[in-house]
Design a protein around this motif. Structure first.
Motif, PDB file in Angstrom:
ATOM      1  N   LYS A   1      -4.173  -1.613   8.959  1.00  0.00           N
ATOM      2  CA  LYS A   1      -4.419  -2.950   9.521  1.00  0.00           C
ATOM      3  C   LYS A   1      -5.811  -3.444   9.177  1.00  0.00           C
ATOM      4  N   GLU A   2      -6.774  -2.496   9.104  1.00  0.00           N
ATOM      5  CA  GLU A   2      -8.146  -2.909   8.781  1.00  0.00           C
ATOM      6  C   GLU A   2      -8.900  -1.783   8.079  1.00  0.00           C
TER       7      GLU A   2
ATOM      8  N   GLY B   1      -1.945  -6.534   6.416  1.00  0.00           N
ATOM      9  CA  GLY B   1      -3.006  -5.537   6.333  1.00  0.00           C
ATOM     10  C   GLY B   1      -3.405  -5.254   4.904  1.00  0.00           C
TER      11      GLY B   1
END
Length: 88
Positions: free
Chosen positions: A69-70, A39
């Motif tokens: 994660k994003e 990530g």
């Protein structure tokens, strides 16, 4: 702190709601490293006029570290391949 997705709105919310009441704080900075398999590690700091981190009396910077994660599309667009965004 671990997040599924970091959004532009969350970054701005943090800078507004968590701004320390110290005179040297002028604006905020968000740093990340892109392209890692787990990530995005993100360092969100309050900085002075010269973009230097503002420090607590203990010597720790005002801010937070998190892994997400994003990043949302707005943040990805703002980074544009770079690793630093300044929020004034």
């Amino acid at each position: 702190m671990q997040l599924k997705k970091l959004t532009f709105d969350e970054v701005v919310r943090y800078f507004v709601e968590e701004r320390p009441d110290v005179p040297q704080v002028h604006h905020g900075a968000l740093l990340t490293r892109q392209g890692l398999s787990y990530g995005f590690p993100c360092l969100q700091l309050f900085v002075d006029r010269d973009n230097k981190p503002c420090l607590r009396p203990s010597g720790e910077p005002y801010g937070r570290f998190l892994v997400t994660k994003e990043l949302d599309g707005e943040l990805l667009g703002m980074f544009g391949g770079r690793e630093l965004i300044i929020f004034e």
